[in-house]
Write a protein that holds these residues in place. Sequence first.
Motif, short mmCIF file in Angstrom:
data_model
loop_
_atom_site.label_atom_id
_atom_site.label_comp_id
_atom_site.label_asym_id
_atom_site.label_seq_id
_atom_site.Cartn_x
_atom_site.Cartn_y
_atom_site.Cartn_z
N ARG A 115 42.07 52.16 43.61
CA ARG A 115 41.52 50.85 43.96
C ARG A 115 41.73 49.79 42.89
NH1 ARG A 115 36.01 50.45 46.84
NH2 ARG A 115 36.61 48.33 46.38
N CYS A 116 42.33 50.16 41.76
CA CYS A 116 42.55 49.19 40.70
C CYS A 116 43.61 48.21 41.18
CB CYS A 116 43.01 49.91 39.43
SG CYS A 116 43.04 48.82 38.02
N ASP A 117 43.17 46.99 41.50
CA ASP A 117 44.10 46.02 42.07
C ASP A 117 44.90 45.30 40.99
OD1 ASP A 117 42.55 43.77 41.14
OD2 ASP A 117 41.20 44.11 42.82
N ASP A 118 45.98 44.67 41.43
CA ASP A 118 46.89 43.99 40.52
C ASP A 118 46.19 42.89 39.73
OD1 ASP A 118 48.93 45.61 41.38
OD2 ASP A 118 49.80 44.13 42.75
N HIS A 119 45.25 42.19 40.36
CA HIS A 119 44.55 41.10 39.69
C HIS A 119 43.84 41.60 38.43
CE1 HIS A 119 42.25 37.48 39.03
NE2 HIS A 119 41.14 38.21 39.05
N VAL A 120 43.18 42.74 38.53
CA VAL A 120 42.46 43.29 37.38
C VAL A 120 43.45 43.67 36.29
CG1 VAL A 120 41.05 45.23 36.60
CG2 VAL A 120 40.53 44.10 38.76
N LEU A 121 44.56 44.29 36.67
CA LEU A 121 45.56 44.68 35.67
C LEU A 121 46.19 43.46 35.01
CD1 LEU A 121 47.31 47.59 37.58
CD2 LEU A 121 45.70 47.76 35.69
N VAL A 122 46.49 42.43 35.80
CA VAL A 122 47.08 41.21 35.24
C VAL A 122 46.10 40.54 34.29
CG1 VAL A 122 47.85 38.87 35.83
CG2 VAL A 122 48.71 40.82 37.13
N GLU A 123 44.83 40.49 34.68
CA GLU A 123 43.80 39.88 33.83
C GLU A 123 43.67 40.64 32.51
OE1 GLU A 123 39.02 39.18 33.92
OE2 GLU A 123 40.11 38.95 35.81
N ALA A 124 43.66 41.96 32.59
CA ALA A 124 43.54 42.77 31.37
C ALA A 124 44.77 42.59 30.48
CB ALA A 124 43.36 44.25 31.74
N ALA A 125 45.95 42.57 31.09
CA ALA A 125 47.17 42.37 30.31
C ALA A 125 47.19 40.99 29.66
CB ALA A 125 48.40 42.55 31.20
N SER A 126 46.71 39.99 30.39
CA SER A 126 46.66 38.63 29.85
C SER A 126 45.72 38.56 28.65
CB SER A 126 46.20 37.66 30.94
OG SER A 126 46.08 36.36 30.42
N GLU A 127 44.57 39.22 28.76
CA GLU A 127 43.62 39.24 27.65
C GLU A 127 44.23 39.91 26.42
OE1 GLU A 127 39.98 41.04 29.01
OE2 GLU A 127 39.62 39.45 30.46
N VAL A 128 44.96 41.00 26.63
CA VAL A 128 45.60 41.71 25.52
C VAL A 128 46.67 40.82 24.89
CG1 VAL A 128 47.13 43.65 24.97
CG2 VAL A 128 45.10 44.02 26.36
N CYS A 129 47.46 40.13 25.71
CA CYS A 129 48.49 39.23 25.19
C CYS A 129 47.87 38.10 24.38
CB CYS A 129 49.34 38.66 26.32
SG CYS A 129 50.46 39.87 27.04
N ASP A 130 46.79 37.52 24.88
CA ASP A 130 46.12 36.43 24.15
C ASP A 130 45.60 36.94 22.80
OD1 ASP A 130 46.64 34.70 26.23
OD2 ASP A 130 44.61 34.80 27.07
N GLU A 131 45.03 38.11 22.81
CA GLU A 131 44.52 38.68 21.56
C GLU A 131 45.66 38.96 20.60
OE1 GLU A 131 41.92 42.49 19.99
OE2 GLU A 131 41.63 41.79 22.04
N ALA A 132 46.78 39.47 21.11
CA ALA A 132 47.94 39.74 20.25
C ALA A 132 48.48 38.45 19.64
CB ALA A 132 49.04 40.46 21.05
N LYS A 133 48.54 37.37 20.43
CA LYS A 133 48.99 36.08 19.90
C LYS A 133 48.07 35.60 18.79
CE LYS A 133 51.08 34.43 24.18
NZ LYS A 133 50.93 33.49 25.31
N ALA A 134 46.78 35.72 19.00
CA ALA A 134 45.82 35.30 17.98
C ALA A 134 45.97 36.13 16.71
CB ALA A 134 44.39 35.41 18.53
N LEU A 135 46.19 37.43 16.86
CA LEU A 135 46.37 38.29 15.69
C LEU A 135 47.67 37.96 14.96
CD1 LEU A 135 45.17 41.71 17.11
CD2 LEU A 135 44.04 40.33 15.37
N ARG A 136 48.74 37.65 15.71
CA ARG A 136 50.00 37.26 15.07
C ARG A 136 49.83 35.97 14.29
NH1 ARG A 136 52.43 39.63 19.55
NH2 ARG A 136 52.46 37.73 20.77
#
Length: 124
Positions: A74-95
């Motif tokens: 039941r894990c829909d694409d929206h949840v996965l995209v949102e989680a990936a987006s959050e990880v990318c934002d955090e990675a940018k901030a860390l860089r």
Amino acid sequence: LEAIRPGDGVEVLSDLYSGQEGMEVLAGWRGVVEELDQGDLLVRFHRLGEESRFILQKDVGCLLVLKSHEAIERCDDHVLVEAASEVCDEAKALRARNDELVELRSRLTNCVSLSERSRQRWQF
């Protein structure tokens, strides 16, 4: 409650513990049951990273419980995209923070070098 086991997924149907800073759980959050403690659930919510929150036994009715295999299906694409987006934002901030620290290190190295040269110049 006895049907809920560690590894099962949950989705919060209504806000819980509002106004209790650091304890609130909001509708729409999804997570995984880590353990059961005398009827209460310890749930690791995806939005909180590695942080877990307790759901009291009396509030379990506010959860949609997804058995382990159902949670994955039941894990829909929206949840996965949102989680990936959050990880990318955090990675940018860390860089960005890392770049700032590298620049600071470079400046400090230059200051120490200049200071040593100045000291050598004034020694008799």
